[in-house]
Motif scaffolding. Structure first.
Motif, PDB file in Angstrom:
ATOM      1  N   TYR A 130       0.834  -1.207   0.000  1.00 48.85           N
ATOM      2  CA  TYR A 130       0.000   0.000   0.000  1.00 48.85           C
ATOM      3  C   TYR A 130       0.867   1.255   0.000  1.00 48.85           C
ATOM      4  N   ARG A 131       1.915   1.262   0.830  1.00 47.66           N
ATOM      5  CA  ARG A 131       2.790   2.431   0.886  1.00 47.66           C
ATOM      6  C   ARG A 131       3.496   2.639  -0.460  1.00 47.66           C
ATOM      7  N   MET A 132       3.913   1.553  -1.083  1.00 47.46           N
ATOM      8  CA  MET A 132       4.547   1.644  -2.393  1.00 47.46           C
ATOM      9  C   MET A 132       3.605   2.304  -3.405  1.00 47.46           C
ATOM     10  N   LEU A 133       2.342   1.899  -3.382  1.00 46.71           N
ATOM     11  CA  LEU A 133       1.360   2.447  -4.310  1.00 46.71           C
ATOM     12  C   LEU A 133       1.039   3.906  -3.985  1.00 46.71           C
ATOM     13  N   PHE A 134       0.927   4.213  -2.706  1.00 46.68           N
ATOM     14  CA  PHE A 134       0.675   5.594  -2.295  1.00 46.68           C
ATOM     15  C   PHE A 134       1.786   6.509  -2.795  1.00 46.68           C
ATOM     16  N   ASP A 135       3.027   6.093  -2.617  1.00 43.09           N
ATOM     17  CA  ASP A 135       4.157   6.903  -3.086  1.00 43.09           C
ATOM     18  C   ASP A 135       4.129   7.061  -4.600  1.00 43.09           C
ATOM     19  N   ALA A 136       3.743   5.990  -5.300  1.00 41.02           N
ATOM     20  CA  ALA A 136       3.700   6.049  -6.764  1.00 41.02           C
ATOM     21  C   ALA A 136       2.649   7.043  -7.248  1.00 41.02           C
ATOM     22  N   PHE A 137       1.473   7.024  -6.644  1.00 39.18           N
ATOM     23  CA  PHE A 137       0.419   7.948  -7.067  1.00 39.18           C
ATOM     24  C   PHE A 137       0.737   9.380  -6.643  1.00 39.18           C
ATOM     25  N   CYS A 138       1.368   9.546  -5.482  1.00 36.70           N
ATOM     26  CA  CYS A 138       1.821  10.888  -5.099  1.00 36.70           C
ATOM     27  C   CYS A 138       2.802  11.426  -6.138  1.00 36.70           C
ATOM     28  N   GLY A 139       3.718  10.572  -6.574  1.00 39.41           N
ATOM     29  CA  GLY A 139       4.684  10.985  -7.583  1.00 39.41           C
ATOM     30  C   GLY A 139       4.022  11.365  -8.888  1.00 39.41           C
ATOM     31  N   ALA A 140       3.005  10.599  -9.283  1.00 37.01           N
ATOM     32  CA  ALA A 140       2.304  10.894 -10.535  1.00 37.01           C
ATOM     33  C   ALA A 140       1.587  12.235 -10.475  1.00 37.01           C
TER      34      ALA A 140
END
Length: 526
Positions: A130-140
């Motif tokens: 979940y944290r990995m995905l959260f960081d990815a969407f924040c980056g996007a």
């Protein structure tokens, strides 16, 4: 076609070919599951191990598909953890953000529905994903860290309440959402804006996964600009059923920046959209699986009790400070009782001692060890009747393995008036599972004592007075309730007292929020 030949064939497909044949592959796997169900455990395990071995040589999307099959069919945590690690390690170019998010939801939903799939590291792995995905969407979206709207610019009377799904008032999380909004508006005098992000079990970009589940979505709510609950009206927005949509996320972020709420409340967790908005104003997450911390990167959480030792690595993975987890008893709101049923109307034994087993996922929650315990009770007490309410489509299979229990069984299916049905029961009996908290609260309200293992939401809601160590002690406790009228009467009174506490959202939730409001005025704990 032999299993090895079948796997070898699908491993040679490129991604386009695999998706073109996906329906046929799923059909073959469903047939294989039926065959495996007829085999002895040792033989079934050997075949699954062979599949796991071949999966290791396959492209990663095939590996995820086959491991998801092994997980669901084996009902053991080893495959769950291997599957999660495979998704975590997969290169973004092979398994992108949308596909990994879909996998996160599929695995998490399977683990919630069947506690046997949960291992020691499962929640920590889910948190890491979940944290990995959260960081990815924040980056996007170009969001690089918390940057709160200054406290002096925020509207101290405005609260945004976000959730990943809104269904009808028979849906326990929706009732929780509306109940918390009612407290915020009626007692804390807040203006409340409800946003359904529609992020529940995202299907966008879903990759191959065995027996995919889907989330409910009510399209008729999309056009509404308000909803009503117990005489109060709330501003309402529902995202289209195409989330996660980056354009929609940008619009929600812009809404936060323009309207500047004092904080936002996330009901349920596992909502990347809500957590991204929580980078602009303080976010308080209230999990609906309240016996454990929620999957949320929001700064604050409300939890029923203190974080357990198993919660600590989860919080660390999520990047949440354990000191910002506030205790508040989880409370409930019920659909009002509308009927006064008799046992005869429900097909329940007039003079029997009625055990109530209730849930919407009983097919995956009821295992052989639980049925064996009930079967032993049926052998000892002629007057016991076991009543199942909710969804238990495989209930008739009881007659093939548990003939004594079968003669004492009644299946009511879905019931619109749960309180009226509980009034015809004697004892709430809980199988090993994560959920079920709402149903036990309804049972306690009607004076039914409960018997539960010391884990999951039912245990948290019922409290220490109704817990047992294992199914052996559960069997003895049920027999005691049947034989000792004085004990039953005392426990019934305790059940009603506990129910009063579980219904007092104004005190539990309201007071906890008021305390947190003092801490989040500037977004920093004091």
């Amino acid at each position: 076609m032999e299993l090895g030949t079948f796997i070898g064939q699908i491993c040679r497909y490129d991604r386009q070919e695999y998706f073109e044949c996906y329906g046929q592959i799923e059909e073959r796997l469903h047939n294989l599951e039926k065959i495996l169900g007829t085999l002895e455990e040792a033989q079934r395990s050997m075949i699954l191990e062979q599949m796991e071995h071949r999966a290791g040589e396959a492209p990663v999307w095939v590996r995820i598909h086959l491991l998801s099959f092994c997980m669901k069919v084996s009902k053991t945590p080893a495959y769950t953890q291997e599957l999660l690690q495979t998704v975590l390690d997969a290169d973004w170019n092979e398994v992108g953000e949308y596909e990994k998010l879909s996998d996160y939801w599929q695995i998490g939903t399977a683990v919630f529905a069947d506690a046997r799939l949960k291992g020691e590291r499962t929640q920590e792995q889910l948190a890491a994903l979940y944290r990995m995905l959260f960081d990815a969407f924040c980056g996007a979206l170009g969001i690089k860290g918390r940057n709160y709207v200054p406290v002096e610019e925020r509207d101290g009377n405005l609260v945004f309440v976000m959730t990943s799904q809104v269904l009808g008032q028979n849906h326990a999380p929706t009732k929780t959402l509306l109940d918390r909004c009612l407290v915020l508006k009626k007692y804390l005098r807040k203006k409340v804006v409800i946003i359904n992000t529609a992020m529940q079990i995202s299907g966008k970009g879903a990759g191959p996964f065995y027996d995919l589940c889907e989330a409910g979505y009510l399209p008729e709510l999309y056009s509404l600009d308000h909803i009503e609950f117990q005489g109060e009206v709330f501003e309402f927005h529902q995202c289209a059923n195409d989330m996660p949509n980056l354009d929609t996320m940008v619009q929600l972020v812009q809404m936060i920046r323009e309207r500047k709420p004092c904080y936002l409340l996330d009901i349920g967790g596992s909502d990347i959209c809500a957590d991204i908005c929580g980078m602009l104003v303080p976010e308080i997450t209230v999990g609906t699986v309240f016996s454990a911390v929620a999957m949320s990167c929001g700064e604050y959480q409300l939890l029923d009790g203190k974080p357990g030792t198993g919660d600590l690595p989860v919080l660390e993975r999520l990047g949440v400070d354990v000191e910002k987890i506030a205790a508040a008893r989880f409370t409930f709101v019920f659909k009002p009782q509308e009927h006064d049923y008799t046992r005869q109307e429900l097909g329940i034994w007039e003079h029997g001692f009625v055990l109530m087993i209730v849930g919407w996922r009983l097919d995956s929650e009821i295992a052989d060890d639980f049925l064996a315990m009930l079967d032993r009770i049926a052998a000892q007490r002629e007057n016991v009747q076991v009543v199942f309410m909710g969804r238990y489509e495989s209930w008739q299979s009881i007659q093939t393995g548990y003939e004594r229990l079968w003669k004492h069984t009644r299946y009511l299916g879905k019931q619109e008036d749960a309180l009226a049905v509980f009034a015809c029961g004697d004892l709430y009996v809980n199988p090993r599972r994560a959920g079920g908290g709402s149903s036990v609260a309804e049972a306690l309200c009607q004076g039914l004592p409960a018997v539960t293992l010391p884990e999951g939401d039912v245990s948290a809601a019922a409290g220490e007075a109704f817990r047992v160590r294992d199914y052996e002690e559960m069997e003895r406790e049920i027999l005691r309730y049947m034989d000792d009228a004085g004990y039953y009467s005392r426990q019934s009174a305790r059940a009603r007292e506990r129910a009063k506490e579980l219904l007092d959202s104004r005190k539990s939730f309201g007071e906890a929020i008021e305390k947190l409001e003092e801490k989040i005025k500037d977004g920093v704990s004091r």
